[in-house]
Design a protein around this motif. Structure first.
Motif, PDB file in Angstrom:
ATOM      1  N   ARG A   8      48.261 110.058 -91.804  1.00 38.88           N
ATOM      2  CA  ARG A   8      46.896 110.610 -91.825  1.00 38.88           C
ATOM      3  C   ARG A   8      46.880 111.998 -91.167  1.00 38.88           C
ATOM      4  N   ALA A   9      47.817 112.818 -91.611  1.00 38.33           N
ATOM      5  CA  ALA A   9      47.951 114.152 -91.022  1.00 38.33           C
ATOM      6  C   ALA A   9      46.987 115.119 -91.680  1.00 38.33           C
ATOM      7  N   GLU A  10      46.393 115.975 -90.884  1.00 42.04           N
ATOM      8  CA  GLU A  10      45.678 117.118 -91.436  1.00 42.04           C
ATOM      9  C   GLU A  10      45.708 118.251 -90.432  1.00 42.04           C
ATOM     10  N   GLY A  11      45.723 119.468 -90.959  1.00 37.42           N
ATOM     11  CA  GLY A  11      45.824 120.633 -90.092  1.00 37.42           C
ATOM     12  C   GLY A  11      46.519 121.736 -90.858  1.00 37.42           C
ATOM     13  N   GLN A  12      46.783 122.825 -90.182  1.00 40.48           N
ATOM     14  CA  GLN A  12      47.306 124.003 -90.875  1.00 40.48           C
ATOM     15  C   GLN A  12      48.701 123.779 -91.434  1.00 40.48           C
TER      16      GLN A  12
ATOM     17  N   GLU B 246      48.340 121.374 -94.528  1.00 43.29           N
ATOM     18  CA  GLU B 246      47.693 121.990 -95.682  1.00 43.29           C
ATOM     19  C   GLU B 246      48.550 123.094 -96.282  1.00 43.29           C
ATOM     20  N   ARG B 247      49.160 123.893 -95.422  1.00 44.61           N
ATOM     21  CA  ARG B 247      50.002 124.979 -95.922  1.00 44.61           C
ATOM     22  C   ARG B 247      51.233 124.411 -96.619  1.00 44.61           C
TER      23      ARG B 247
ATOM     24  N   GLY C  20      51.369 118.148 -84.099  1.00 45.68           N
ATOM     25  CA  GLY C  20      50.176 117.505 -83.541  1.00 45.68           C
ATOM     26  C   GLY C  20      49.093 117.270 -84.577  1.00 45.68           C
ATOM     27  N   GLU C  21      49.502 117.087 -85.843  1.00 43.87           N
ATOM     28  CA  GLU C  21      48.487 116.966 -86.887  1.00 43.87           C
ATOM     29  C   GLU C  21      48.314 115.548 -87.404  1.00 43.87           C
ATOM     30  N   THR C  22      49.037 114.598 -86.790  1.00 51.01           N
ATOM     31  CA  THR C  22      48.898 113.224 -87.252  1.00 51.01           C
ATOM     32  C   THR C  22      47.767 112.547 -86.482  1.00 51.01           C
ATOM     33  N   ALA C  23      47.198 111.504 -87.082  1.00 54.65           N
ATOM     34  CA  ALA C  23      46.100 110.804 -86.422  1.00 54.65           C
ATOM     35  C   ALA C  23      46.633 110.105 -85.180  1.00 54.65           C
TER      36      ALA C  23
END
Lengths: 379, 399
Positions: B151-155, B158-159, B395-398
């Motif tokens: 459940r990762a989101e962040g730069q 996305e990039r 640090g983009e994972t839930a």
């Protein structure tokens, strides 16, 4: 524990400053994103230090204006910050939106911004800390000393329903229409240290109260009080915290102009004396404003008059008009009156957006397009 | 005995439904073991289950069965590519030119580095070029599914997904153009040399366009109801996958084009964002089990050294491309390196391309397989771990 002296700094009379808590959205489904750290990192390269700050969860960002004496300069600065923030966000494929609440995010998906203070808040308040992903505008008004700060706080409490109705922009929460105009304040009320300043008249008495609370171990600093209006000794200001973040920075500047003129009226004409009755009626009036906005009923503690909040504001705008003119905010208040008479509110705009589009994702998208304005189209 | 003919005869005849169930359950078990006992991405477990059952392991899943399972694999790829296409945002590339520059650089440099390295080690230029073209692409399936699992989101997430979408297209176009060269090499007529790539590219794009147009019209008619949009899109995706296969077009390009065009053509925002992940999960598992089953450990013996050269050259090319522009793009220091690591996986797509080549010219395909498939095998296992590492470190994972 560092001993806080709580010495009240003197500020230039009727100076003002604005803090805006804003929503960071992704551009796919317009849910809240988690990019606060990256966005702040990028903004710190362009804006002066202190202009952007993290907030309790990674989906929020706080913008701060500098100190202003005039509405025009404040509005201009806010628009300039808005453009920089919008441009940087677009570069990271993010969107920024105003509004007191995100229409459909799920609080359990939020992540606390990793600083010591915020981690401690999560530990103390549990799920409330994540539910605190709501977005408010704070307006600071400069006052000469602590006694004046308390006087202004007590009198402004009479006008809290005005501030709520004027800014209400959180009709949706967690994917549902709450039926409130401002549902955000219900979330604030859940905190044990929310509410109002104690009914004391002098800064000395206030210090007694504060030290007693600290002695009990209930609070460590003024920051732990989540009052609707609170004196801010280190800035030398009174801080009003009941506003939902409006959908545009222009509206945010108008609200600050209203508070500034009202404060000048209160402190120069001293029309009223602090009254316990204001606090007796406080929660009733506050609820009316949250639930019904402009159409809510307000009971005036001083005259026992019942009136629609809308009428009460329009009356007040007429009373303080000379002060607004003196401060250079006459046009701003005229504009505000025009909006009220036309029945335009941010909560109404959001509900209309949902009615026409039928999807809260679209509402969040339109919310962000409205806040970012031409900055989104131009880059 | 004839009275007992209601009983099944042994061995059981191969049955697609039975096969699907077997693949799904074995992959699922492998995934949970990898995740719970080894703290690895589940994908590693799916692939390992495939390896254990497949030609390199117990031999239960041979090429014939793998071919029968191809329909599930195609659906899985279709779902992933459509979703990836929807994430490719041209407006973002326009607003952040540095991201566009990063994308071009990492494609060009990974192609260049792999090509030069392979030629240096005496691989014939044509093979080196096709292998380099394949090396340009990062596995969309691995990056998307690891991101989804965490459940990762962040730069960085996305990039990475945008770079993957672009390098998949670039790799495909490069490989298709090289087809002309292969045709030429095998003395096919000039008409075939030109018309085959043109047919593949325009046909696939056109299919993606028609599907997008249908999706938007349907979406407008249905109104804003997420559950209806989900079924409608699933139907169109499967239909498009089938059409691409039947018309001998590229499933990859057609479905990616479907996603991209639908996102960029939907000016009125008529289509809703739907979550394909839950429905797709069972197909995704089968995709990786089948991929694992077709990998040959034996290839490692013969092609291992070349594979290492390919992998290293590719990583160097991608890293230089990404790191060169990371500073200017708005991400935190350190994120550039993680982004480069997240581009490591290379998989399913490469296998498909090798098999396509094999179908056309078996001799060519066999030689290419020797170069590419060992690299695929290694990266199929390391890739998901690299992506997991990068996204966690960023640090983009839930939490």
């Amino acid at each position: 524990m560092t001993e806080e002296t709580l010495e009240f700094r003197t500020s230039a009379g009727f100076s003002m400053g604005v803090e805006l808590e804003l929503q960071i959205l992704n551009s796919r489904d317009y849910n809240l994103a988690r990019d606060a750290a990256d966005l702040i990192g990028m903004l710190e390269k362009t804006l002066n230090s202190g202009a952007v700050k993290p907030e309790i969860t990674e989906s929020m960002i706080e913008l701060n204006s500098s100190i202003h004496h005039e509405y025009g300069a404040l509005a201009e600065e806010l628009r300039r910050i808005r453009d920089v923030v919008a441009e940087s966000a677009a570069r990271m494929n993010l969107r920024i939106a105003g509004g007191g609440s995100h229409p459909f995010h799920k609080w359990s998906e939020r992540r606390i911004y990793p600083t010591e203070r915020f981690k401690r808040l999560l530990e103390v308040y549990g799920y409330l800390a994540k539910q605190f992903t709501i977005f408010g505008q704070h307006v600071h008004i400069g006052v000469p000393d602590g006694d004046e700060a308390l006087y202004l706080t007590h009198i402004l409490s009479r006008y809290v329903p005005h501030f709520i109705a004027l800014s209400a922009s959180s009709p949706f929460q967690q994917g549902e229409d709450t039926s409130y105009q401002s549902s955000r304040l219900n979330t604030v009320s859940a905190f044990p240290l929310s509410g109002q300043v104690p009914f004391v008249q002098s800064w000395g008495e206030f210090l007694d109260y504060f030290n007693r609370m600290r002695g009990f171990g209930v609070v460590e600093s003024m920051k732990d009080f989540y009052w609707d209006i609170r004196p801010k000794p280190e800035y030398g200001t009174v801080e009003i915290r009941v506003f939902d973040t409006p959908l545009t920075v222009d509206r945010a500047a108008l609200l600050a102009a209203y508070v500034q003129s009202l404060a000048r009226y209160i402190l120069t004409e001293r029309p009223l004396a602090p009254s316990r009755d204001v606090y007796t009626l406080y929660n009733y009036n506050r609820f009316q404003a949250c639930r019904y906005g402009m159409e809510g009923r307000l009971i005036d503690a001083y005259t026992q008059r019942h009136a629609a909040i809308k009428e009460d504001i329009l009356d007040m705008l007429r009373v303080i008009a000379p002060h607004a003119a003196e401060l250079g905010g006459g046009d701003a208040l005229g504009q505000l009156a025009g909006e009220i008479e036309a029945g335009r509110t941010d909560a109404g705009w959001l509900r209309e957006a949902y009615r026409t589009r039928g999807s809260l994702n679209d509402v969040a998208r339109m919310q962000s397009e409205r806040w970012m304005g031409s900055a989104l189209a131009n880059i | 005995m004839s009275t007992l003919n209601y009983l099944p005869s042994f061995p059981l005849p191969p049955d697609p439904v039975l096969l699907f169930g077997l693949l799904l359950l074995s992959g699922f078990a492998g995934g949970e073991i990898a995740h719970r006992m080894l703290r690895l991405p589940r994908i590693v477990g799916y692939v390992s289950a495939g390896l254990a059952l497949g030609v390199s392991g117990l031999g239960l899943l041979d090429y014939e069965l793998a071919r029968q399972a191809q329909v599930f694999v195609d659906i899985a790829l279709g779902l992933i590519l459509f979703e990836l296409g929807r994430r490719l945002d041209f407006n973002w590339l326009r607003r952040d030119r540095w991201l566009a520059a990063t994308s071009l650089a990492e494609c060009a440099l990974s192609f260049g580095c792999v090509y030069l390295a392979l030629v240096y080690f005496d691989i014939a230029p044509l093979y080196a070029a096709v292998a380099a073209a394949i090396g340009v692409s990062t596995s969309p399936a691995v990056v998307m599914l690891v991101a989804q699992e965490l459940r990762a989101e962040g730069q960085v997430t996305e990039r990475a997904l945008n770079l993957v979408a672009i390098n998949s297209v670039v790799a495909f176009v490069l490989a298709t153009m090289l087809l002309s060269w292969i045709h030429h090499e095998y003395r096919a007529g000039w008409a075939i040399m030109l018309s085959h790539p043109v047919y593949l590219l325009t046909g696939s794009l056109l299919l993606g366009f028609v599907a997008s147009w249908a999706a938007i019209l349907f979406g407008r008619w249905l109104g804003k109801r997420e559950e209806l949009h989900l079924v409608m899109l699933l139907g169109l995706i499967v239909l498009a996958v089938g059409a691409a296969a039947a018309l001998k077009l590229s499933v990859l390009l057609a479905l990616l084009a479907f996603g991209v065009i639908v996102k960029n053509m939907d000016r009125n925002h008529d289509l809703m964002q739907v979550d394909i992940g839950k429905v797709g999960q069972m197909f995704f598992i089968v995709l990786f089990v089948v991929t694992g089953a077709t990998l040959q450990l034996g290839e490692l013996m013969t092609g291992g050294a070349v594979a290492l050269v390919l992998i290293l050259a590719r990583f160097v090319g991608k890293s230089i491309g990404v790191l060169g522009f990371a500073y200017f793009s708005g991400i935190r220091p350190g994120s550039g390196g993680l982004l480069a690591i997240a581009l490591t996986p290379m998989s399913g797509f490469a296998i498909v391309m090798v098999y396509n080549a094999t179908d056309l010219y078996p001799e060519f395909g066999a030689k290419l397989a020797a170069i590419v498939l060992s690299a695929v095998l290694i990266l199929e296992l390391i890739g998901p771990i690299a992506v997991q590492f990068a996204l966690k470190k960023a640090g983009e994972t839930a939490a």
